[in-house]
Design a protein around this motif. Structure first.
Motif, PDB file in Angstrom:
ATOM      1  N   ASN A  74      47.254  32.989  49.687  1.00 61.17           N
ATOM      2  CA  ASN A  74      46.420  31.943  49.099  1.00 61.17           C
ATOM      3  C   ASN A  74      47.072  30.579  49.316  1.00 61.17           C
ATOM      4  O   ASN A  74      48.183  30.335  48.826  1.00 61.17           O
ATOM      5  N   VAL A 150      47.316  43.109  49.969  1.00 65.12           N
ATOM      6  CA  VAL A 150      46.631  42.065  49.205  1.00 65.12           C
ATOM      7  C   VAL A 150      47.242  42.010  47.814  1.00 65.12           C
ATOM      8  O   VAL A 150      47.338  43.042  47.124  1.00 65.12           O
ATOM      9  N   TYR A 151      47.642  40.826  47.413  1.00 59.18           N
ATOM     10  CA  TYR A 151      48.326  40.675  46.127  1.00 59.18           C
ATOM     11  C   TYR A 151      47.324  40.504  44.997  1.00 59.18           C
ATOM     12  O   TYR A 151      46.324  39.786  45.125  1.00 59.18           O
ATOM     13  N   THR A 152      47.615  41.182  43.890  1.00 62.00           N
ATOM     14  CA  THR A 152      46.778  41.099  42.704  1.00 62.00           C
ATOM     15  C   THR A 152      46.941  39.728  42.052  1.00 62.00           C
ATOM     16  O   THR A 152      47.809  38.942  42.427  1.00 62.00           O
ATOM     17  N   SER A 153      46.133  39.471  41.047  1.00 62.63           N
ATOM     18  CA  SER A 153      46.125  38.151  40.419  1.00 62.63           C
ATOM     19  C   SER A 153      47.334  37.900  39.530  1.00 62.63           C
ATOM     20  O   SER A 153      47.588  36.765  39.130  1.00 62.63           O
ATOM     21  N   HIS A 196      41.435  37.452  49.628  1.00 62.07           N
ATOM     22  CA  HIS A 196      41.188  38.568  48.727  1.00 62.07           C
ATOM     23  C   HIS A 196      40.098  39.467  49.290  1.00 62.07           C
ATOM     24  O   HIS A 196      39.526  39.205  50.353  1.00 62.07           O
ATOM     25  N   VAL A 197      39.791  40.526  48.549  1.00 63.11           N
ATOM     26  CA  VAL A 197      38.873  41.557  49.014  1.00 63.11           C
ATOM     27  C   VAL A 197      37.475  41.008  49.281  1.00 63.11           C
ATOM     28  O   VAL A 197      36.876  41.281  50.332  1.00 63.11           O
ATOM     29  N   HIS A 198      36.929  40.253  48.342  1.00 63.54           N
ATOM     30  CA  HIS A 198      35.537  39.820  48.456  1.00 63.54           C
ATOM     31  C   HIS A 198      35.308  38.958  49.692  1.00 63.54           C
ATOM     32  O   HIS A 198      34.440  39.246  50.517  1.00 63.54           O
ATOM     33  N   SER A 270      33.006  40.097  41.882  1.00 68.45           N
ATOM     34  CA  SER A 270      34.292  39.576  41.402  1.00 68.45           C
ATOM     35  C   SER A 270      34.307  39.344  39.896  1.00 68.45           C
ATOM     36  O   SER A 270      35.367  39.251  39.302  1.00 68.45           O
ATOM     37  N   THR A 296      41.080  44.986  43.809  1.00 76.69           N
ATOM     38  CA  THR A 296      42.002  44.954  44.935  1.00 76.69           C
ATOM     39  C   THR A 296      42.474  46.355  45.311  1.00 76.69           C
ATOM     40  O   THR A 296      42.507  46.723  46.489  1.00 76.69           O
ATOM     41  N   MET A 482      38.510  32.302  41.864  1.00 74.77           N
ATOM     42  CA  MET A 482      37.313  33.118  42.068  1.00 74.77           C
ATOM     43  C   MET A 482      36.236  32.862  41.029  1.00 74.77           C
ATOM     44  O   MET A 482      35.204  33.516  41.015  1.00 74.77           O
TER      45      MET A 482
END
Length: 492
Positions: A74, A150-153, A196-198, A270, A296, A482
């Motif tokens: 990010n 992919v890193y989580t929030s 991210h995924v979306h 999301s 994720t 998001m």
């Protein structure tokens, strides 16, 4: 072995990616991404500085072609978060658009500029064949090979890197092909971030797997949505904040109404799309918004089908190949499909991640007998549709002996004409255990609806025990990139 992107392997001469004025066909994307492969092949991991640009998409595709795990970063990451991600993932290289500055946290990582047709003035860089033509694409890696990290929030601690294998990508994207009737004829428009995924997996890799195309707006605005949906785009992906802006604009924008009415599919994800915005969009355009549910670690779990009726407030049925169950706090599965019994969602299937990078303890704790514990709370309607009521940690309120989901209260509050935004949390109460607190952004700050009025409004639509016991007024709700409401910021 079937390639991840068949149209790319075939070097199809049709549009693949469009970012503003920058476009690539599949043949051009194969050339540009293929030219990067020799430069990154053999790396343990690569980071991609995930700006909303053509170079980001090309860099990710190059990593996938090379079979090198890609870490999307990010570009708005704070200094501490970035330092953690770089130290944890230890990328050998960082890919970025030419001329884009990188922060000090990546200074020690070797940089590779992603040169594309839009930024290249001469022939292909190293990676072309000896006769000046494009290099052949590498063979397809194993389905279990790591594709993305992919890193989580990081809401409960430092972000964790979810290792997503190639089979998770193909399982999710092929299940969505079935649920959304997604074909090579579809043209997707969106303005989602690409870390991210979306935005990345669904919004870029999804069209590429189908052989269709994506038009990225760079920055969301309703004018861009209108332009693209009026000129050949068939699908729109967005988050609730975007659809809220769409809903707000419809009354004064007939061109937007017409554009949305002509779309084949509108998808929101999301976070939950408020029922009020669902209804406004459907009333104006005749087109319902489809919601899906994923995260994720699991990619996509459920969705309302394109050939079914959109139903506001639900995320549909489990996707093909996904097993989903609700469980009590004791761990006992909930058998009732009664639309009332709240339980935690657990899932298993080929769409799941393999591990948290460098965190075997967290990986083990995330599973129960092969089921991934999502931390999301939901009920199931008699026909099996899933309705999410919130996160276990922030949205499940235990008040007066009842388990209450914050989401349904928020939807009712948003139907009040004096409410622009709403969030619901619980806070300790000596008598009730927890009391329900409503955080309200009023439409008219000088004349907000009273606490009593809002409590009566909720009690009139839901059970009386679900009414807010306290109301607090804000100028705006805290949100992340998001558009998700950061409820932990509302506490205290």
């Amino acid at each position: 072995m079937t390639p991840l992107f068949p149209a790319l392997a075939a070097r199809a001469d049709r549009p693949a990616l469009q970012f503003g004025e920058d476009t690539l066909t599949y043949a051009e994307l194969a050339d540009d991404a293929g030219a990067l492969v020799p430069r990154i092949a053999g790396a343990r991991r690569i980071a991609v500085w995930a700006t909303p640009t053509l170079g980001t998409a090309v860099g990710v595709v190059a990593g996938l072609l090379a079979g090198v795990p890609v870490v999307p970063v990010n570009p708005k990451s704070g200094e501490r978060e970035l330092a953690h991600i770089v130290a944890d993932s230890a990328p050998d290289l960082v890919l970025a658009e030419p001329g884009v500055g990188l922060p000090p946290g990546l200074a020690a990582t070797e940089r590779v500029d992603v040169v594309t047709r839009a930024t290249r003035s001469g022939p292909l860089p190293d990676g072309g064949s000896a006769d000046g033509g494009p290099a052949p694409l590498p063979p397809e890696p194993s389905p279990e090979a790591p594709a993305l990290i992919v890193y989580t929030s990081g809401t409960t601690g430092p972000p964790k890197g979810a290792v997503l294998p190639r089979r998770a990508l193909t399982a999710t994207l092929d299940a969505l092909e079935d649920a959304w009737q997604w074909t090579a004829d579809d043209v997707l428009v969106h303005a989602l971030p690409l870390f991210h995924v979306h935005g990345l997996i669904l919004g870029v890799l999804g069209p590429l797997r189908r052989g269709g195309s994506v038009r990225h707006l760079g920055r969301f605005d309703t004018a861009g949505v209108t332009r693209e949906l009026s000129s050949g785009a068939t699908m729109l992906f967005g988050v609730p904040t975007m659809y809220h802006r769409v809903a707000e604009a419809l009354a004064d924008d007939p061109a937007l109404v017409k554009a949305l009415a002509g779309a084949r599919l509108l998808v929101s994800g999301s976070a939950a799309l408020p029922v009020h915005d669902h209804r406004r969009i459907t009333a104006a355009t005749g087109r319902g918004v489809v919601e899906r549910y994923g995260m994720t670690e699991t990619l996509m779990n459920t969705s309302v089908r394109a050939d079914g009726a959109p139903r506001a407030g639900t995320v549909g049925l489990p996707l093909r190949g996904v097993e989903l169950r609700l469980v009590e706090e004791s761990g006992e599965p909930i058998e009732a499909y009664d639309g009332e019994t709240v339980g935690e969602i657990q899932v298993r299937g080929p769409n799941l991640f393999t591990a948290y990078l460098n965190r075997p303890d967290a990986t083990e704790a995330a599973f129960t007998d092969g089921w991934f514990r999502t931390g999301d709370m939901a009920v199931r309607d008699p026909d099996g549709y899933v309705r999410i009521v919130g996160r276990k940690a922030t949205d499940l309120i235990k008040s007066g002996g009842y388990k209450i989901g914050a989401g349904e209260i928020e939807n009712v509050l948003l139907e009040h004409p004096g409410v622009r935004e709403a969030a619901v949390t619980g806070e300790p109460d000596a008598d009730l255990g927890e009391r329900i607190v409503a955080w309200i952004v009023p439409r008219d700050p000088d004349a907000p609806p009273s606490a009593g009025e809002l409590a009566d409004h909720v009690a009139g639509q839901l059970a009386a025990h679900k009414r807010p016991r306290a109301v607090r007024y804000l100028d705006a709700l805290p949100r992340n990139d998001m558009g998700k409401i950061m409820k932990r910021s509302l506490r205290g």
